[in-house]
Design an enzyme around this catalytic site. Structure first.
Site, short mmCIF file in Angstrom:
data_model
loop_
_atom_site.label_atom_id
_atom_site.label_comp_id
_atom_site.label_asym_id
_atom_site.label_seq_id
_atom_site.Cartn_x
_atom_site.Cartn_y
_atom_site.Cartn_z
N SER A 85 -68.17 19.74 -9.81
CA SER A 85 -69.04 21.20 -10.11
C SER A 85 -68.28 22.06 -10.98
O SER A 85 -67.04 22.33 -10.98
CB SER A 85 -69.20 22.09 -8.83
OG SER A 85 -69.26 23.51 -9.18
N HIS A 96 -72.36 18.70 -11.88
CA HIS A 96 -73.03 19.74 -10.93
C HIS A 96 -72.98 21.31 -11.57
O HIS A 96 -71.90 21.50 -11.61
CB HIS A 96 -72.16 19.70 -9.48
CG HIS A 96 -73.10 20.30 -8.45
ND1 HIS A 96 -74.19 19.86 -7.69
CD2 HIS A 96 -72.80 21.55 -7.94
CE1 HIS A 96 -74.41 20.84 -6.91
NE2 HIS A 96 -73.50 21.72 -6.82
N ASP A 106 -73.74 24.98 -10.93
CA ASP A 106 -74.05 25.87 -9.79
C ASP A 106 -74.42 27.17 -10.45
O ASP A 106 -73.72 27.85 -11.09
CB ASP A 106 -72.68 26.33 -8.91
CG ASP A 106 -72.23 25.05 -8.04
OD1 ASP A 106 -72.97 24.72 -7.17
OD2 ASP A 106 -71.24 24.48 -8.17
N HIS A 165 -77.69 23.00 -9.18
CA HIS A 165 -78.06 23.45 -7.92
C HIS A 165 -78.13 25.00 -8.05
O HIS A 165 -77.49 26.11 -8.53
CB HIS A 165 -76.71 23.36 -7.40
CG HIS A 165 -76.47 24.08 -5.70
ND1 HIS A 165 -75.23 23.86 -5.24
CD2 HIS A 165 -77.42 24.50 -5.06
CE1 HIS A 165 -75.70 24.57 -3.91
NE2 HIS A 165 -77.11 24.84 -3.84
N MET A 169 -78.90 28.54 -6.66
CA MET A 169 -78.42 29.40 -5.67
C MET A 169 -79.41 30.62 -6.13
O MET A 169 -78.56 31.68 -6.34
CB MET A 169 -77.13 29.50 -5.33
CG MET A 169 -76.56 28.27 -4.59
SD MET A 169 -74.80 28.05 -4.63
CE MET A 169 -74.46 27.21 -6.14
N MET A 224 -75.36 21.42 2.34
CA MET A 224 -74.08 22.31 2.04
C MET A 224 -73.23 22.54 3.17
O MET A 224 -73.46 22.47 4.50
CB MET A 224 -74.49 23.54 1.73
CG MET A 224 -75.41 23.72 0.21
SD MET A 224 -74.82 25.19 -0.61
CE MET A 224 -73.21 24.79 -1.15
C1 DX5 Z 1 -70.71 26.79 -3.54
C2 DX5 Z 1 -71.09 25.85 -4.62
C3 DX5 Z 1 -70.39 24.45 -4.69
C4 DX5 Z 1 -68.86 24.71 -4.89
C5 DX5 Z 1 -67.89 23.58 -4.64
O1 DX5 Z 1 -71.44 27.60 -3.71
O2 DX5 Z 1 -72.39 25.27 -4.37
O3 DX5 Z 1 -70.85 23.59 -5.57
O4 DX5 Z 1 -68.65 24.83 -6.37
O5 DX5 Z 1 -66.74 23.72 -4.67
P1 DX5 Z 1 -65.51 23.27 -3.85
O6 DX5 Z 1 -65.69 21.75 -3.89
O7 DX5 Z 1 -64.19 23.70 -4.41
O8 DX5 Z 1 -66.03 23.61 -2.55
ZN ZN Z 2 -73.31 23.49 -5.60
#
Ligand code: DX5
Ligand code: ZN
Length: 221
Positions: A7, A32, A34, A65, A67, A136
């Site tokens: 990510s 990835h 975010d 992703h 959100m 998640m």
């Molecule tokens: C959280 C994100 C994740 C996050 C993962 O809202 O969707 O993708 O960046 O980070 P780690 O691996 O540090 O939990």
């Molecule tokens: Zn994510």
């Protein structure tokens, strides 16, 4: 083949191209991305312009992703920016099937994401048409949180449904995956692994990615 999807949220944005290059050289397949809107999650990250600007410097699959609320309003922007897989949250799509069709009509792969408290039932009707289900294992909004083991139980559940119904989607895990729990994570049968702080938070992201990919080899199906 298991795919690693680091990510970018945890990367050093002052040297994005170096960060991206280091993981790509290590053999990482996905990146990835975010996207957070400050409404669906209590945080704001980046949007389509950043994705567009890094698209020419990488051949990795851009795993976006979203959100965000009302994702259907923005998916065309993310498709045009160079997203390959567009993942929308089931919790914010009143007509999930229609949103998935929209993503496919833009030439992208479509994923559905469920938060830790959302059951597999929320996506059961669309499993036949999605390319990915993102489970998640932290509450969305921030990287660096601890994996919620209860949420991870949905992965073997999805793998079983896929087998019984002879379906094709990939299952991805996102949240709290690290070098310590990666073997436990892989034992769930998951196909794609997001890792933010465990890769880009490491001193050498390329080396961290290579370590994950090496462990994946032990679990090749
Ligand atoms: C959280 C994100 C994740 C996050 C993962 O809202 O969707 O993708 O960046 O980070 P780690 O691996 O540090 O939990
Ligand atoms: Zn994510």
């Amino acid at each position: 083949m298991r795919t690693l999807s680091p990510s970018l949220l945890s990367a050093d944005f002052s040297k994005l191209s170096d960060e991206i290059e280091s993981i790509e050289k290590a053999g990482t397949q996905y990146l990835h991305l975010d996207v957070m809107d400050g409404h669906f999650v209590p945080n704001i990250s980046f949007g389509a312009p950043i994705i567009k600007s890094i698209r020419p410097i990488s051949n990795m699959i851009f795993d976006v992703h979203l959100m965000i609320e009302n994702p259907e309003k923005y998916i065309e922007d993310f498709a045009k920016a160079g997203g390959d897989i567009l993942n929308v949250h089931a919790e914010v799509c009143p007509d999930l099937s229609k949103t998935i069709d929209m993503i496919h009509s833009l030439g992208c792969k479509a994923g559905v994401t469920i938060k830790p408290d959302t059951p597999v039932d929320a996506v059961i009707d669309v499993l036949e048409k999605v390319d990915m289900v993102l489970v998640m294992t932290v509450y969305p909004g921030f990287s660096g949180q601890k994996l919620i083991p209860e949420a991870m139980k949905k992965i073997p559940e999805l793998v079983k449904i896929r087998k019984n119904k002879n379906l094709n989607f990939d299952v991805q895990i996102d949240g709290g995956v690290n070098m310590k729990n990666i073997r436990e994570v892989l034992e769930t049968g998951v196909d794609s692994i997001v890792a933010g702080s465990a890769v880009f938070g490491a001193e050498n992201p390329g080396k961290a990615a290579a370590e994950f990919l090496n462990i994946f080899k032990e679990y090749e199906k």
